[in-house]
Design a protein around this motif. Structure first.
Motif, PDB file in Angstrom:
ATOM      1  N   ALA A 145       0.871  -1.188   0.000  1.00  0.00           N
ATOM      2  CA  ALA A 145       0.000   0.000   0.000  1.00  0.00           C
ATOM      3  C   ALA A 145       0.898   1.225   0.000  1.00  0.00           C
ATOM      4  N   ASP A 146       1.678   1.417  -1.015  1.00  0.00           N
ATOM      5  CA  ASP A 146       2.615   2.513  -1.281  1.00  0.00           C
ATOM      6  C   ASP A 146       3.991   1.998  -1.647  1.00  0.00           C
ATOM      7  N   CYS A 147       4.478   0.949  -0.950  1.00  0.00           N
ATOM      8  CA  CYS A 147       5.791   0.409  -1.299  1.00  0.00           C
ATOM      9  C   CYS A 147       5.763  -0.139  -2.724  1.00  0.00           C
ATOM     10  N   VAL A 148       6.942  -0.197  -3.347  1.00  0.00           N
ATOM     11  CA  VAL A 148       7.038  -0.580  -4.751  1.00  0.00           C
ATOM     12  C   VAL A 148       7.038  -2.103  -4.897  1.00  0.00           C
ATOM     13  N   PRO A 149       6.066  -2.667  -5.647  1.00  0.00           N
ATOM     14  CA  PRO A 149       6.139  -4.091  -5.986  1.00  0.00           C
ATOM     15  C   PRO A 149       6.953  -4.272  -7.264  1.00  0.00           C
ATOM     16  N   LEU A 150       7.975  -5.092  -7.192  1.00  0.00           N
ATOM     17  CA  LEU A 150       8.826  -5.386  -8.343  1.00  0.00           C
ATOM     18  C   LEU A 150       8.577  -6.824  -8.773  1.00  0.00           C
ATOM     19  N   LEU A 151       8.297  -7.029 -10.066  1.00  0.00           N
ATOM     20  CA  LEU A 151       8.066  -8.367 -10.611  1.00  0.00           C
ATOM     21  C   LEU A 151       9.152  -8.682 -11.634  1.00  0.00           C
ATOM     22  N   PHE A 152       9.843  -9.813 -11.436  1.00  0.00           N
ATOM     23  CA  PHE A 152      10.998 -10.198 -12.243  1.00  0.00           C
ATOM     24  C   PHE A 152      10.683 -11.452 -13.057  1.00  0.00           C
ATOM     25  N   TYR A 153      11.196 -11.489 -14.288  1.00  0.00           N
ATOM     26  CA  TYR A 153      11.103 -12.715 -15.086  1.00  0.00           C
ATOM     27  C   TYR A 153      12.290 -12.824 -16.028  1.00  0.00           C
ATOM     28  N   ASP A 154      12.929 -13.999 -15.991  1.00  0.00           N
ATOM     29  CA  ASP A 154      13.996 -14.324 -16.944  1.00  0.00           C
ATOM     30  C   ASP A 154      13.475 -15.425 -17.858  1.00  0.00           C
ATOM     31  N   PRO A 155      13.133 -15.111 -19.106  1.00  0.00           N
ATOM     32  CA  PRO A 155      12.585 -16.125 -20.006  1.00  0.00           C
ATOM     33  C   PRO A 155      13.603 -17.173 -20.440  1.00  0.00           C
ATOM     34  N   GLY A 196       9.094  -5.443 -13.959  1.00  0.00           N
ATOM     35  CA  GLY A 196       7.993  -4.497 -13.932  1.00  0.00           C
ATOM     36  C   GLY A 196       7.955  -3.792 -12.590  1.00  0.00           C
ATOM     37  N   ILE A 197       7.857  -2.465 -12.627  1.00  0.00           N
ATOM     38  CA  ILE A 197       7.772  -1.643 -11.416  1.00  0.00           C
ATOM     39  C   ILE A 197       6.312  -1.240 -11.253  1.00  0.00           C
ATOM     40  N   GLY A 198       5.663  -1.779 -10.239  1.00  0.00           N
ATOM     41  CA  GLY A 198       4.220  -1.656 -10.129  1.00  0.00           C
ATOM     42  C   GLY A 198       3.736  -0.374  -9.476  1.00  0.00           C
ATOM     43  N   PRO A 199       2.402  -0.187  -9.436  1.00  0.00           N
ATOM     44  CA  PRO A 199       1.805   0.988  -8.794  1.00  0.00           C
ATOM     45  C   PRO A 199       2.289   1.141  -7.359  1.00  0.00           C
ATOM     46  N   SER A 200       2.674   2.346  -7.016  1.00  0.00           N
ATOM     47  CA  SER A 200       3.257   2.634  -5.697  1.00  0.00           C
ATOM     48  C   SER A 200       3.306   4.152  -5.542  1.00  0.00           C
ATOM     49  N   ILE A 201       3.737   4.601  -4.396  1.00  0.00           N
ATOM     50  CA  ILE A 201       3.717   6.042  -4.161  1.00  0.00           C
ATOM     51  C   ILE A 201       4.765   6.745  -5.024  1.00  0.00           C
ATOM     52  N   GLY A 202       4.362   7.849  -5.645  1.00  0.00           N
ATOM     53  CA  GLY A 202       5.241   8.579  -6.533  1.00  0.00           C
ATOM     54  C   GLY A 202       5.896   9.768  -5.851  1.00  0.00           C
ATOM     55  N   ILE A 279       2.180   4.953 -11.963  1.00  0.00           N
ATOM     56  CA  ILE A 279       0.871   5.012 -11.307  1.00  0.00           C
ATOM     57  C   ILE A 279       1.102   5.239  -9.818  1.00  0.00           C
ATOM     58  N   CYS A 280       0.705   6.417  -9.318  1.00  0.00           N
ATOM     59  CA  CYS A 280       0.939   6.781  -7.927  1.00  0.00           C
ATOM     60  C   CYS A 280      -0.250   6.378  -7.060  1.00  0.00           C
ATOM     61  N   THR A 281      -0.006   5.551  -6.065  1.00  0.00           N
ATOM     62  CA  THR A 281      -1.069   5.114  -5.168  1.00  0.00           C
ATOM     63  C   THR A 281      -1.598   6.274  -4.317  1.00  0.00           C
ATOM     64  N   GLY A 282      -0.724   7.223  -3.986  1.00  0.00           N
ATOM     65  CA  GLY A 282      -1.152   8.367  -3.194  1.00  0.00           C
ATOM     66  C   GLY A 282      -2.105   9.274  -3.934  1.00  0.00           C
ATOM     67  N   ARG A 287      -8.587   3.923  -6.371  1.00  0.00           N
ATOM     68  CA  ARG A 287      -8.262   2.679  -7.069  1.00  0.00           C
ATOM     69  C   ARG A 287      -7.279   1.800  -6.310  1.00  0.00           C
ATOM     70  N   PHE A 288      -6.408   2.418  -5.496  1.00  0.00           N
ATOM     71  CA  PHE A 288      -5.387   1.661  -4.779  1.00  0.00           C
ATOM     72  C   PHE A 288      -5.357   2.085  -3.307  1.00  0.00           C
ATOM     73  N   PHE A 289      -4.962   1.165  -2.453  1.00  0.00           N
ATOM     74  CA  PHE A 289      -4.723   1.511  -1.060  1.00  0.00           C
ATOM     75  C   PHE A 289      -3.437   2.325  -0.958  1.00  0.00           C
ATOM     76  N   SER A 290      -3.435   3.335  -0.083  1.00  0.00           N
ATOM     77  CA  SER A 290      -2.243   4.153   0.142  1.00  0.00           C
ATOM     78  C   SER A 290      -2.099   4.413   1.631  1.00  0.00           C
ATOM     79  N   HIS A 291      -1.065   3.839   2.229  1.00  0.00           N
ATOM     80  CA  HIS A 291      -0.841   3.999   3.666  1.00  0.00           C
ATOM     81  C   HIS A 291      -0.625   5.454   4.030  1.00  0.00           C
ATOM     82  N   ARG A 292       0.127   6.174   3.213  1.00  0.00           N
ATOM     83  CA  ARG A 292       0.424   7.565   3.539  1.00  0.00           C
ATOM     84  C   ARG A 292      -0.775   8.470   3.274  1.00  0.00           C
TER      85      ARG A 292
END
Length: 309
Positions: A145-155, A196-202, A279-282, A287-292
């Motif tokens: 809920a603000d921190c950055v979710p990072l998704l990794f894939y090595d094909p 991929g750097i997901g929705p998080s606080i900007g 995409i800034c959660t704040g 649309r998104f939860f934002s702790h701050r």
């Protein structure tokens, strides 16, 4: 990012991952679940706002249904804002196994068909902030809920990973540490890995203290879990701050998106393999939860990544 809809549930997918049919992923908005205000409605946290654990269980199962992987067991972590990366392989963890019944929810009593189960770790005890694997048919999960979710894939090696990058984890180099772990554990090459750097606080919403900047620049260090020496230069070089002048004060802003992007580049990831949707959660609490932005009275939305069985 591409927006997907499953009933009332809405989730986001990275454009670059559409070319990989073996990959399943989604970063969910807060829409379409069962939790009540102010934690409405797709809150998957068992500790943030769900007075009844049934709401979180229903929401978790709903996310897996939306991705058509409701029968996949899920692995997650006890996130501690570290740069610790763990590997899910053939070894049995002390706190997760797809056949341990006390880590499986029976959903019969919640109105689902007889025998319906949710295999999502109940209370994760493995303390880490990144999880990597080559196992198929297992969903890697994390909630933010603000921190950055990072998704990794090595094909190339068919290795996947998720990482949790709040400011403390970013200041400890979690993005680069995850790349290093994928190389060491699976023989991956940084240039092959997609992130991929997901929705998080900007940076528009993320005001921080001068102490935070000093930690990033190596002028201070954490008393506990200090940034590893091998990562300090990378962290300092990647740090992205800006001072915004507001009426009556100067506001120091941290750009977690750009800082993590730079860490990935310094770790050897190709620029064209990094997707950053801005995409800034704040700014988007509808649309998104934002702790701050919501002063702590908010839920958590999940990021899910899996290799098809």
């Amino acid at each position: 990012m591409i927006e997907r809809q499953h009933g009332n549930v809405c989730y986001m997918q990275f454009d670059q991952y559409q070319q990989f049919p073996e990959l399943v992923h989604g970063i969910f908005t807060r829409q379409g679940g069962y939790s009540q205000p102010p934690y409405h409605s797709l809150n998957v946290s068992l500790s943030s706002g769900n007075e009844r654990y049934e709401d979180a269980v229903r929401n978790r199962f709903l996310t897996l249904q939306s991705l058509d992987i409701a029968d996949y067991p899920c692995a997650t972590m006890w996130m501690i804002h570290s740069a610790h990366v763990i590997t899910l392989d053939g070894q049995i963890w002390p706190d997760w196994s797809e056949d341990w019944p006390h880590h499986v929810y029976a959903l019969d009593e919640l109105g689902y068909p007889q025998g319906t189960r949710l295999q999502w770790t109940f209370k994760p005890r493995t303390r880490a902030d990144a999880l990597i694997t080559r196992k198929r048919g297992v969903a890697l999960t994390m909630s933010t809920a603000d921190c950055v979710p990072l998704l990794f894939y090595d094909p190339v090696t068919e290795a996947i990973g998720v990482a949790h990058a709040g400011w403390r984890g970013t200041a400890r180099g979690i993005a680069a540490a995850t790349i290093t772990a994928m190389c060491e554990q699976f023989g991956a090459r940084p240039a092959d890995i997609h992130v991929g750097i997901g929705p998080s606080i900007g940076p528009c919403c993320y005001e921080v203290s001068e102490e935070v900047r000093q930690i990033f620049l190596g002028q201070q260090n954490f008393e506990e879990m200090p940034t590893e020496a091998r990562l300090r230069e990378l962290v300092a070089t990647s740090a992205s701050f800006e001072v915004i002048h507001l009426p009556g004060k100067a506001s120091l802003r941290l750009d977690l998106w750009e800082t993590n992007r730079k860490q990935l580049l310094l770790a050897g990831v190709a620029p064209e393999h990094i997707e950053l949707p801005d995409i800034c959660t704040g700014c988007a609490t509808e649309r998104f939860f934002s702790h701050r932005a919501e002063h702590g009275r908010t839920g958590r939305f999940p990021a899910i990544l899996a290799l098809r069985a």
